[in-house]
Design an enzyme around this catalytic site. Sequence first.
Site, PDB file in Angstrom:
ATOM      1  N   HIS A   1     -36.122  21.233   5.341  1.00 31.12           N
ATOM      2  CA  HIS A   1     -36.940  20.703   6.442  1.00 31.12           C
ATOM      3  C   HIS A   1     -36.966  21.553   7.708  1.00 31.12           C
ATOM      4  O   HIS A   1     -37.860  21.398   8.526  1.00 31.12           O
ATOM      5  CB  HIS A   1     -36.439  19.280   6.744  1.00 31.12           C
ATOM      6  CG  HIS A   1     -37.331  18.415   7.572  1.00 31.12           C
ATOM      7  ND1 HIS A   1     -38.705  18.423   7.488  1.00 31.12           N
ATOM      8  CD2 HIS A   1     -37.021  17.475   8.516  1.00 31.12           C
ATOM      9  CE1 HIS A   1     -39.186  17.522   8.341  1.00 31.12           C
ATOM     10  NE2 HIS A   1     -38.192  16.946   8.974  1.00 31.12           N
TER      11      HIS A   1
ATOM     12  N   ARG B   1     -39.150  16.090  16.828  1.00 31.46           N
ATOM     13  CA  ARG B   1     -40.444  16.118  16.147  1.00 31.46           C
ATOM     14  C   ARG B   1     -41.344  14.945  16.525  1.00 31.46           C
ATOM     15  O   ARG B   1     -42.528  14.949  16.207  1.00 31.46           O
ATOM     16  CB  ARG B   1     -40.255  16.042  14.630  1.00 31.46           C
ATOM     17  CG  ARG B   1     -39.462  17.163  14.049  1.00 31.46           C
ATOM     18  CD  ARG B   1     -39.226  16.900  12.578  1.00 31.46           C
ATOM     19  NE  ARG B   1     -38.244  17.813  12.034  1.00 31.46           N
ATOM     20  CZ  ARG B   1     -38.536  18.948  11.381  1.00 31.46           C
ATOM     21  NH1 ARG B   1     -39.790  19.281  11.191  1.00 31.46           N
ATOM     22  NH2 ARG B   1     -37.586  19.712  10.914  1.00 31.46           N
TER      23      ARG B   1
ATOM     24  N   HIS C   1     -43.495  25.722   0.845  1.00 33.14           N
ATOM     25  CA  HIS C   1     -44.685  25.763   1.706  1.00 33.14           C
ATOM     26  C   HIS C   1     -45.779  26.747   1.284  1.00 33.14           C
ATOM     27  O   HIS C   1     -46.242  27.566   2.086  1.00 33.14           O
ATOM     28  CB  HIS C   1     -44.272  26.064   3.149  1.00 33.14           C
ATOM     29  CG  HIS C   1     -43.915  24.818   3.927  1.00 33.14           C
ATOM     30  ND1 HIS C   1     -44.776  23.743   4.040  1.00 33.14           N
ATOM     31  CD2 HIS C   1     -42.796  24.488   4.615  1.00 33.14           C
ATOM     32  CE1 HIS C   1     -44.189  22.804   4.777  1.00 33.14           C
ATOM     33  NE2 HIS C   1     -42.992  23.212   5.128  1.00 33.14           N
TER      34      HIS C   1
ATOM     35  N   ASP D   1     -48.800  23.013   1.964  1.00 29.69           N
ATOM     36  CA  ASP D   1     -49.177  23.157   3.388  1.00 29.69           C
ATOM     37  C   ASP D   1     -48.691  24.493   3.967  1.00 29.69           C
ATOM     38  O   ASP D   1     -47.677  25.025   3.539  1.00 29.69           O
ATOM     39  CB  ASP D   1     -48.641  22.015   4.258  1.00 29.69           C
ATOM     40  CG  ASP D   1     -49.506  20.758   4.159  1.00 29.69           C
ATOM     41  OD1 ASP D   1     -50.681  20.886   3.739  1.00 29.69           O
ATOM     42  OD2 ASP D   1     -49.023  19.670   4.500  1.00 29.69           O
ATOM     43  N   ARG D   2     -49.431  24.923   4.979  1.00 29.26           N
ATOM     44  CA  ARG D   2     -49.167  26.176   5.713  1.00 29.26           C
ATOM     45  C   ARG D   2     -49.505  27.405   4.879  1.00 29.26           C
ATOM     46  O   ARG D   2     -50.474  28.080   5.138  1.00 29.26           O
ATOM     47  CB  ARG D   2     -47.743  26.245   6.233  1.00 29.26           C
ATOM     48  CG  ARG D   2     -47.428  25.100   7.187  1.00 29.26           C
ATOM     49  CD  ARG D   2     -46.110  25.302   7.894  1.00 29.26           C
ATOM     50  NE  ARG D   2     -45.844  24.239   8.824  1.00 29.26           N
ATOM     51  CZ  ARG D   2     -46.293  24.200  10.068  1.00 29.26           C
ATOM     52  NH1 ARG D   2     -46.994  25.203  10.537  1.00 29.26           N
ATOM     53  NH2 ARG D   2     -46.050  23.173  10.843  1.00 29.26           N
TER      54      ARG D   2
ATOM     55  N   ASP E   1     -41.597  19.734   0.476  1.00 31.15           N
ATOM     56  CA  ASP E   1     -42.444  20.671   1.232  1.00 31.15           C
ATOM     57  C   ASP E   1     -42.852  21.877   0.380  1.00 31.15           C
ATOM     58  O   ASP E   1     -42.623  23.028   0.744  1.00 31.15           O
ATOM     59  CB  ASP E   1     -41.783  21.094   2.548  1.00 31.15           C
ATOM     60  CG  ASP E   1     -41.928  20.017   3.622  1.00 31.15           C
ATOM     61  OD1 ASP E   1     -42.300  18.880   3.278  1.00 31.15           O
ATOM     62  OD2 ASP E   1     -41.674  20.321   4.803  1.00 31.15           O
TER      63      ASP E   1
ATOM     64  N   HIS F   1     -34.921  15.668   1.569  1.00 40.40           N
ATOM     65  CA  HIS F   1     -35.645  16.676   2.333  1.00 40.40           C
ATOM     66  C   HIS F   1     -35.254  16.695   3.813  1.00 40.40           C
ATOM     67  O   HIS F   1     -34.938  17.735   4.380  1.00 40.40           O
ATOM     68  CB  HIS F   1     -37.154  16.466   2.206  1.00 40.40           C
ATOM     69  CG  HIS F   1     -37.931  17.473   2.987  1.00 40.40           C
ATOM     70  ND1 HIS F   1     -38.062  18.782   2.580  1.00 40.40           N
ATOM     71  CD2 HIS F   1     -38.574  17.391   4.176  1.00 40.40           C
ATOM     72  CE1 HIS F   1     -38.759  19.448   3.476  1.00 40.40           C
ATOM     73  NE2 HIS F   1     -39.090  18.638   4.456  1.00 40.40           N
TER      74      HIS F   1
ATOM     75  N   ASN G   1     -41.789  15.747   3.765  1.00 42.79           N
ATOM     76  CA  ASN G   1     -42.735  15.119   4.688  1.00 42.79           C
ATOM     77  C   ASN G   1     -44.133  15.722   4.569  1.00 42.79           C
ATOM     78  O   ASN G   1     -45.103  15.142   5.058  1.00 42.79           O
ATOM     79  CB  ASN G   1     -42.240  15.216   6.140  1.00 42.79           C
ATOM     80  CG  ASN G   1     -42.089  16.644   6.611  1.00 42.79           C
ATOM     81  OD1 ASN G   1     -41.464  17.458   5.933  1.00 42.79           O
ATOM     82  ND2 ASN G   1     -42.672  16.969   7.742  1.00 42.79           N
ATOM     83  N   HIS G   2     -44.253  16.873   3.904  1.00 43.79           N
ATOM     84  CA  HIS G   2     -45.583  17.454   3.700  1.00 43.79           C
ATOM     85  C   HIS G   2     -46.248  17.012   2.403  1.00 43.79           C
ATOM     86  O   HIS G   2     -47.385  17.401   2.150  1.00 43.79           O
ATOM     87  CB  HIS G   2     -45.528  18.977   3.785  1.00 43.79           C
ATOM     88  CG  HIS G   2     -45.589  19.454   5.204  1.00 43.79           C
ATOM     89  ND1 HIS G   2     -46.785  19.691   5.862  1.00 43.79           N
ATOM     90  CD2 HIS G   2     -44.616  19.677   6.114  1.00 43.79           C
ATOM     91  CE1 HIS G   2     -46.533  20.062   7.106  1.00 43.79           C
ATOM     92  NE2 HIS G   2     -45.231  20.060   7.301  1.00 43.79           N
TER      93      HIS G   2
ATOM     94  N   ASP H   1     -37.635  24.229   1.290  1.00 43.23           N
ATOM     95  CA  ASP H   1     -39.083  24.326   1.491  1.00 43.23           C
ATOM     96  C   ASP H   1     -39.669  25.607   0.883  1.00 43.23           C
ATOM     97  O   ASP H   1     -39.100  26.686   1.063  1.00 43.23           O
ATOM     98  CB  ASP H   1     -39.419  24.359   2.994  1.00 43.23           C
ATOM     99  CG  ASP H   1     -38.917  23.139   3.754  1.00 43.23           C
ATOM    100  OD1 ASP H   1     -37.847  22.621   3.397  1.00 43.23           O
ATOM    101  OD2 ASP H   1     -39.593  22.733   4.712  1.00 43.23           O
TER     102      ASP H   1
HETATM  103 MN   LIG Z   1     -40.304  19.308   6.189  1.00 43.32          MN
END
Ligand SMILES: [Mn+2]
Length: 479
Positions: free
Chosen positions: A407, A380, A224, A254-255, A251, A332, A283-284, A222
């Site tokens: 992840h 999750r 991010h 995001d964030r 990923d 991921h 997943n992002h 990730d």
């Molecule tokens: Mn993830």
Amino acid sequence: MKFLYLGVLAFFFFFFLKTQEKDYENAIRYYTEALELNPSNAIYFSNRSLAYLRTECYGYALADATHALEIDKNYIKGYYRRATSNMALGKFKAALKDYETVVRVRPNDKDAKMKYQECNKIVKQKAFERAIASDELKRSVVDSLDIENMTIEDEYTGPKLEEGKVTLKFMKELMDWFKDEKKLHRKCAYQMLVEVKELLSKLPSLIEIMVKETDKITICGDTHGQYYDLLNIFELNGLPSLTNPYLFNGDFVDRGSFSVEVILTLFGFKLLYPDHFHLLRGNHETDNMNQMYGFEGEVKAKYTAQMFQLFSEVFQWLPLTLCINSKVLVMHGGLFSEDGVTLDDLKKIDRNRQPPDSGPMCDLLWSDPQPQNGRSISKRGVSCQFGPDVTQRFLEQNKLQYIIRSHEVKAEGYEITHSGKCITVFSAPNYCDQMGNKAAYIHLRGSDLKPEFHQFTAVPHPNVKPMVYANSLLQLGMM
Ligand SMILES: [Mn+2]
């Protein structure tokens, strides 16, 4: 009274320290012990729910908030926590119901009213999107763009594609330009997105590559939106090239508030070295996550809503998994909710879509390993957790040595589990400016396919905090 002591201890970890990942974990541990002694304390459940929210265990967070409300249905904070958990899971209607309750009980609470209205807006917008989805089916944003006729103003002194193509010179200029917090011209951004969509759409859902005896590949987890840490990877490990191939394991966005810079840089290298620079979907790279965790807001702030639509189309074409020398499988999230999934099944996944709520495509993006055998409900709230026996059976059936996944934030940047058969790599150091974790990338050589870990720490970035583009409801809800 031991439970009182534990409760105070948990409180301390939670509210008085400069909170890092391990403090949340400590808070969770102490609240858990306190709850074993006193299982009817709604406040402990509610606080542990918040700690779970912070560590992205939304399924557990939801369960705890629900528990708090079972104990005390008048406990208002419990409704807030449950609503936030549902928001984080993209279950907006369920969240709205809880905000409704809060507003009914506290008609003069301005904050509650604001959250209710915000959430209501999202629910209506979603309904609207569903209603028009059938008309818009298969129509791409690309068709409504006239990129040729977009003009680049004379004042623009930034990087430009050369005859519509990404070159190494362009990439070097682009990375410097972004580093100075400048914006790539929208025409160039659109050109790149159209090109990369075309390129990705020709790839299978499972990529197979061979790394020669004498070669190596670098695998990153990730990132991010932490652009300055991405540049640091290239600083430490060399720029991508034909002799320095990379795989980024999802990923990307995001964030972190430099997600546009991260993703355009990665797409640029994909265009420059299509066979030596690999990207897998996380997943992002999905609409639901992007709406909540900042990427949609960031693209709208830096460009337009239309450009976000195009990003979304491109994300749908990102491959889901990659196999190295027929021995190492990278994805991921992780393995599957059911036994018997073969590499052939993965090849056949029709991936050009938002991921479904269950099944192999969902699992590849969302699942996590667990230490105990078997499978459990996901912390999750999406997909599952899989044990070492599940990994072993999957590897045997598919004649593989081990899997690499990402992840999950890890204190050391990587983690070896399932007797070395399941490796996690995470490449966003000091995740969200607050987790205090190291990051890592992996070198994999064709000669022995043994993972070699390289750790690194965070570098400074301009004063734009993570999550500034995220949905305000989630930001406030997290407080
Ligand atoms: Mn993830």
